[in-house]
Design an enzyme around this catalytic site. Structure first.
Site, mmCIF file in Angstrom:
data_model
loop_
_atom_site.group_PDB
_atom_site.id
_atom_site.type_symbol
_atom_site.label_atom_id
_atom_site.label_comp_id
_atom_site.label_asym_id
_atom_site.label_seq_id
_atom_site.Cartn_x
_atom_site.Cartn_y
_atom_site.Cartn_z
ATOM 1 N N CYS A 12 0.852 -1.184 0.000
ATOM 2 C CA CYS A 12 0.000 0.000 0.000
ATOM 3 C C CYS A 12 0.891 1.238 0.000
ATOM 4 O O CYS A 12 2.121 1.153 0.115
ATOM 5 C CB CYS A 12 -0.913 0.004 1.220
ATOM 6 S SG CYS A 12 -0.032 0.186 2.795
ATOM 7 N N CYS A 98 2.647 5.777 8.593
ATOM 8 C CA CYS A 98 1.740 5.854 7.454
ATOM 9 C C CYS A 98 0.866 7.105 7.581
ATOM 10 O O CYS A 98 0.341 7.394 8.661
ATOM 11 C CB CYS A 98 0.859 4.605 7.413
ATOM 12 S SG CYS A 98 -0.495 4.713 6.236
ATOM 13 N N HIS A 126 -1.658 -4.672 19.218
ATOM 14 C CA HIS A 126 -1.044 -4.263 17.958
ATOM 15 C C HIS A 126 -0.321 -2.931 18.132
ATOM 16 O O HIS A 126 -0.820 -2.035 18.823
ATOM 17 C CB HIS A 126 -2.120 -4.135 16.872
ATOM 18 C CG HIS A 126 -1.576 -4.037 15.481
ATOM 19 N ND1 HIS A 126 -1.064 -2.860 14.969
ATOM 20 C CD2 HIS A 126 -1.454 -4.963 14.491
ATOM 21 C CE1 HIS A 126 -0.653 -3.077 13.724
ATOM 22 N NE2 HIS A 126 -0.871 -4.333 13.414
ATOM 23 N N GLU A 128 0.085 -0.381 16.158
ATOM 24 C CA GLU A 128 -0.681 0.791 15.726
ATOM 25 C C GLU A 128 -1.686 1.200 16.793
ATOM 26 O O GLU A 128 -1.851 2.393 17.087
ATOM 27 C CB GLU A 128 -1.427 0.512 14.419
ATOM 28 C CG GLU A 128 -2.245 1.716 13.954
ATOM 29 C CD GLU A 128 -3.244 1.406 12.863
ATOM 30 O OE1 GLU A 128 -4.318 2.026 12.855
ATOM 31 O OE2 GLU A 128 -2.956 0.547 12.002
ATOM 32 N N THR A 166 -6.707 1.308 11.515
ATOM 33 C CA THR A 166 -6.853 1.635 10.094
ATOM 34 C C THR A 166 -7.065 0.422 9.201
ATOM 35 O O THR A 166 -7.569 0.563 8.086
ATOM 36 C CB THR A 166 -5.629 2.413 9.577
ATOM 37 O OG1 THR A 166 -4.447 1.609 9.743
ATOM 38 C CG2 THR A 166 -5.459 3.729 10.313
#
Length: 285
Positions: A12, A98, A126, A128, A166
């Protein structure tokens, strides 16, 4: 055997950007002894090994970094307290977070500034998620399962807002929003934090799974978005196999099939995906 490869399979934008930043550091004079990543820059073992072979050092404990050293912030982002502490110690930070994760962090901070508590759909352990939680100054609840939602509804949490990791499943997020607005407050803000690339990747996986007899999802097992792609494909009621490399394919699973779909997580290199496709083609040759 017909093989349908997802157009969205592979890197991505956020992963590509993070790796480009790391590559640019490696082009500087004598960088190898100085470049570190705080945790794995992305969740793909083949990519991580390739950078380790080039001298990039992964550091999991920020306290071992020394003033003047350069560290790349992973694509998943890091908690604010760690970022501030590293800067205060004179560590040179290269932020490869990101942009979609950065957007989520800022949206969360804006809602938290109004004194609201966050309800976050995500995986509690996680990286993130750990970063996103640091922007919720008035507290947060992380929900991963239906049981977590049931426990949340029994709490008197007060004014809140909803956000998501996300890479979460957009359909599950929509159902959670509907539940909270029905049970807690019809005006709960629901933040748009699921990456569009994630939504497109999951939608394409669903569409392909309806056309084939089996699915292969290629990517690191530590990658949350890769694991969710496999779950999305399984919802179509067909066999789904998550593999990190072509070597993990059990070809007996595909003998006699007329059609197989292939997709891949956002951290999976193109050459790894193509090797899986080629392996499946060899079976049907």
């Amino acid at each position: 055997m017909k093989i349908i490869l997802a157009e969205t399979a592979g890197f991505c934008m956020g992963v590509d950007m993070a790796l480009r930043k790391l590559d640019s550091l490696l082009l500087k004079p004598d960088p190898l002894a100085a470049v570190h990543t705080l945790g794995p820059i992305i969740h793909n073992p083949q990519v991580l090994q390739a950078y380790a072979d080039r001298g990039v050092r992964r550091v999991d404990d920020p306290d071992v970094l020394k003033p003047g050293q350069t560290v790349v912030i992973r694509a998943h982002g890091i908690p604010r307290a760690i970022e501030f502490a590293l800067k205060a110690r004179g560590i040179q930070l290269v932020d490869a977070t990101c942009p979609k994760v950065k957007k989520a962090q800022l949206l969360i901070a804006a809602q938290a500034a109004q004194g609201k508590i966050m309800v976050l759909l995500g995986e509690g352990d996680h990286p993130e998620v750990r970063g996103l939680l640091s922007y919720a100054d008035h507290g947060a609840y992380v929900v991963e399962s239906d049981k977590d939602v049931e426990a949340l509804l029994e709490e008197n949490i007060g004014p809140c807002f909803l956000a998501a990791q996300t890479t979460q499943d957009r359909q599950r997020y929509a159902l959670l929003a509907q539940t909270l607005r029905g049970e807690l407050d019809p005006d709960i803000p629901v933040l748009d934090t699921i990456c569009a690339a994630t939504r497109n990747r999951q939608s394409e996986a669903r569409a392909i799974a309806e056309q084939v007899q089996a699915m292969v999802v290629v990517g690191g097992r530590e990658s949350g978005n890769t694991r969710r792609l496999a779950l999305v494909a399984e919802q179509a009621g067909i066999p789904c196999y998550l593999v990190e490399t072509a070597a993990e394919l059990n070809m007996e699973h595909f003998r006699g099939l007329e059609s197989v779909g292939v997709t891949a997580g956002a951290s999976t290199p193109g050459e790894v995906i193509q090797a899986v496709v080629n392996h499946l083609k060899d079976l049907s040759a």
